[in-house]
Scaffold this active site. Structure first.
Site, short mmCIF file in Angstrom:
data_model
loop_
_atom_site.label_atom_id
_atom_site.label_comp_id
_atom_site.label_asym_id
_atom_site.label_seq_id
_atom_site.Cartn_x
_atom_site.Cartn_y
_atom_site.Cartn_z
N CYS A 1 -2.41 22.49 -36.01
CA CYS A 1 -2.51 21.10 -36.47
C CYS A 1 -1.34 20.83 -37.40
O CYS A 1 -0.26 21.40 -37.22
CB CYS A 1 -3.86 20.85 -37.14
SG CYS A 1 -4.22 21.95 -38.52
N HIS B 1 21.37 45.67 -51.79
CA HIS B 1 22.29 45.65 -50.65
C HIS B 1 21.67 44.78 -49.56
O HIS B 1 20.72 45.20 -48.89
CB HIS B 1 22.52 47.07 -50.14
CG HIS B 1 23.63 47.20 -49.14
ND1 HIS B 1 23.53 46.73 -47.84
CD2 HIS B 1 24.87 47.76 -49.26
CE1 HIS B 1 24.66 46.99 -47.20
NE2 HIS B 1 25.49 47.61 -48.04
#
Length: 619
Positions: free
Chosen positions: A26, A540
């Site tokens: 929905c 990183h």
């Protein structure tokens, strides 16, 4: 690709694709019908930062996503091998209770076109506003074209509902769509118009007298007819030879269901529709203010459990039978009561993360999407949600007392005011609707400002306030991955230090503690930090992303800068990294792990940026 990680996690926590009977969405949530609900892990799924809330109600496993639910739905369908034409599997599990089955049927029929349904209602309201203000004339070509655009869905409701109901009931949706087309065929409408003239002769079908009705804009007749057609289709497919059933089964459905609909189903369904509309009107007239107070108080509770779908056909039926509906205006204060509560949180809190969440929730709530406000802000704090319901009751009582109606269907949002304009022009009923809604907004905001938030929520960021000198917050939101699962031998082996990895769900890297920027790679894909207590952290972003030469990365700090928890360090283009073929797994490493006795991961499967991730201790 952006939502594939989230889709995989959702599929994992609903018990896998083999546990899915059906899936629709929905405005803000995925609605799963599962074979075995016990195989689903709601609590685990709630930990995913891409999921606002998980609700099990109405026979459905509902995953609240937000405004981008359609993109997530597509990703889930792609991962599970589902498509819009995938037939609904047979449910071999336990049968739901009657209410659960009703909610499941209604939501399954109406959700596929919920967006265009709301848009059509809004366009109707804006046209009414343009006519009242003198901007458009009903005789102009501009008005006629826009009116056709706004009215087409409602006029041809039997066609659209025939298709979605056919899919929901497990039949051929094109057969049931043709049945809906028969109900609004010009010949049938002409027959109805002719029957209304004085002295018109009665029509018969094979000697049986016919009672003509105008089925345009109708809801219940086609849904019942679709159920009958799908039942006949299953019987035909089961009994007819395979060489015949491809065309004899549709022939059976059309040849029997269409006459049966005009003879029995349609008249009975029309009578039922009128009884529902008149029955609701009778209750409403007894005490409009009390009805408004009740609806304003409980509507958002119904939305939480997905029970509001049971009232949607009633509102549409009121408009089809009576030409107007009084229920939707009474729900608008409930919507804006929650918006006001979220606004109060936004104005009161000094927690920047909560302030951002509340601000975006207010924006979504103005346009009728309250799940972010309810699940993300008000419900977790409890008092704002309660205040929103109280304010909704007060505003709803004012709207009910004002006898406010809407004259086209939609969902409660800022455009509903235009839909409240009576055909005769602006009057007191419109002003009552506006005043009731604004009262709900202002009252909930005021109550939340005064007494709606505990001190910890109103003050500084709770996590930052409680952050110990050896704690490391998560520098990004995403799914947690054990370091030894990272697809890079150097990180996975722990040679660079102990830690954890995150598969990011957004594009930001924030400071995990108070300290300074110790190093920043020229390619901006990695950054080293030193906390005030001496913890060295390497973040990183992605694996082998140094090869991208810095293109997807933007640095917001430089070496030597002092940072506080939550400060923005880096931004990166997730999609560009994915498109380039690199893994997004982001190691967060304690570079000086040898200085510490224990490094404990605090997050389990998912983590939000700014929440505890690692605990570093000397013991």
């Amino acid at each position: 690709m952006e939502y594939q990680t989230l889709a995989k996690d959702i599929l994992c926590h609903v018990g896998g694709k083999e546990n899915i009977i059906s899936l629709v969405h929905c405005a803000t949530r995925l609605r799963f019908k599962l074979k075995d609900p016990l195989r689903a892990d709601a609590e685990g799924l709630k930990q995913n930062p891409g999921v606002i809330m998980v609700v099990e109600s109405g026979g459905q496993f509902q995953v609240v996503i937000g405004n981008h639910v359609h993109d997530v739905w597509q990703a889930v369908c792609s991962e599970a091998g589902l498509s819009d034409e995938t037939p609904v599997a047979e449910d071999s599990g336990e049968k739901d209770n009657l209410l659960g089955r009703l909610i499941d049927i209604v939501s399954g029929i109406f959700t596929p076109f919920i967006g265009v349904l709301a848009a059509s209602g809004i366009l109707k309201g804006l046209l009414a506003l343009a006519v009242v203000c003198g901007w458009l004339s009903t005789d102009s070509g501009t008005y006629k074209i826009w009116f056709a655009a706004s009215d087409a869905l409602f006029f041809f409701f039997p066609l659209v509902l025939g298709y979605t109901a056919g899919k929901k009931f497990g039949g051929n949706p094109f057969i049931t769509m043709v049945i809906g087309g028969a109900l609004v065929h010009p010949t049938m409408i002409q027959a109805f118009d002719a029957s209304q003239q004085a002295g018109a002769a009665a029509d018969v079908f094979l000697g049986i007298p016919l009672i003509w009705f105008n089925y345009s804009t109708s809801v219940i007749p086609i849904i019942l007819a679709a159920w009958v057609s799908c039942w006949l289709e299953k019987q035909g497919n089961r009994r007819l030879p395979s060489a015949m059933k491809n065309f004899f089964t549709p022939l059976l459905c059309l040849g029997l269901t269409v006459p049966l609909t005009f003879l029995v189903i349609g008249p009975v369904a029309t009578w039922l529709s009128q009884m529902l509309a008149n029955g609701y009107q009778w209750i409403y007239v007894l005490a409009p203010w009390l009805a408004g107070a009740a609806m304003g108080a409980v509507w958002q509770v119904c939305v939480i459990f997905g029970l509001h779908w049971g009232l949607v056909p009633l509102m549409i039926n009121n408009i089809a039978v009576l030409g107007h509906d009084s229920m939707l205006p009474m729900l608008l204060p409930a919507v804006y009561g929650q918006v006001g509560a979220a606004l109060g949180v936004f104005l009161r809190t000094r927690d920047m993360r909560l302030k951002m969440l509340a601000g975006s929730s207010v924006t979504a709530g103005i346009f009728g999407v309250t799940e972010p406000a309810v699940y993300g802000v008000n419900l977790p704090l409890r008092r704002p949600f309660i205040f929103g319901c109280i304010a909704g009751a007060v505003g709803g009582a004012i709207v009910g007392f004002s006898d406010t109606h809407v004259y086209s269907f939609g969902f409660g949002n800022i455009f509903t005011f235009a839909q409240m304009i009576p055909p005769g022009g602006i009057d007191a009923t419109l002003w009552g609707g506006i005043i009731g809604t604004l009262v709900a907004l202002g009252l909930s905001c005021a109550m939340t400002l005064v007494a709606g938030m505990p001190g910890s929520a109103a003050g500084a960021t709770p996590v930052a306030a409680a952050l110990g000198e050896n704690d490391v917050l998560s520098p990004m939101s995403g799914s947690v991955l054990a370091l030894d699962q990272v697809p890079d031998a150097t990180f996975a082996s722990g040679l660079l230090g102990q830690g954890v990895a995150i598969i990011p769900s957004d594009n930001k890297v924030i400071a995990p503690f108070a300290g300074e920027v110790a190093s920043l790679f020229a390619t901006r894909h990695a950054i080293g930090l030193l906390s005030d207590s001496g913890i060295e952290v390497l973040i990183h972003v992605g694996i082998d992303t140094v090869k991208l030469d810095g293109k997807p990365f933007t640095a917001h700090v430089k070496v030597g800068d002092k940072v506080q928890p939550g400060d923005l360090l880096l931004e990166f283009d997730r999609q560009a990294i994915i498109d380039a073929g690199y893994d997004l797994a982001t190691p967060i490493i304690i570079s000086n792990s040898d200085d510490y006795g224990a490094i404990v991961t605090l997050a389990a499967t998912a983590v939000q940026a700014g929440t505890p991730l690692l605990c570093v201790s000397h013991q």
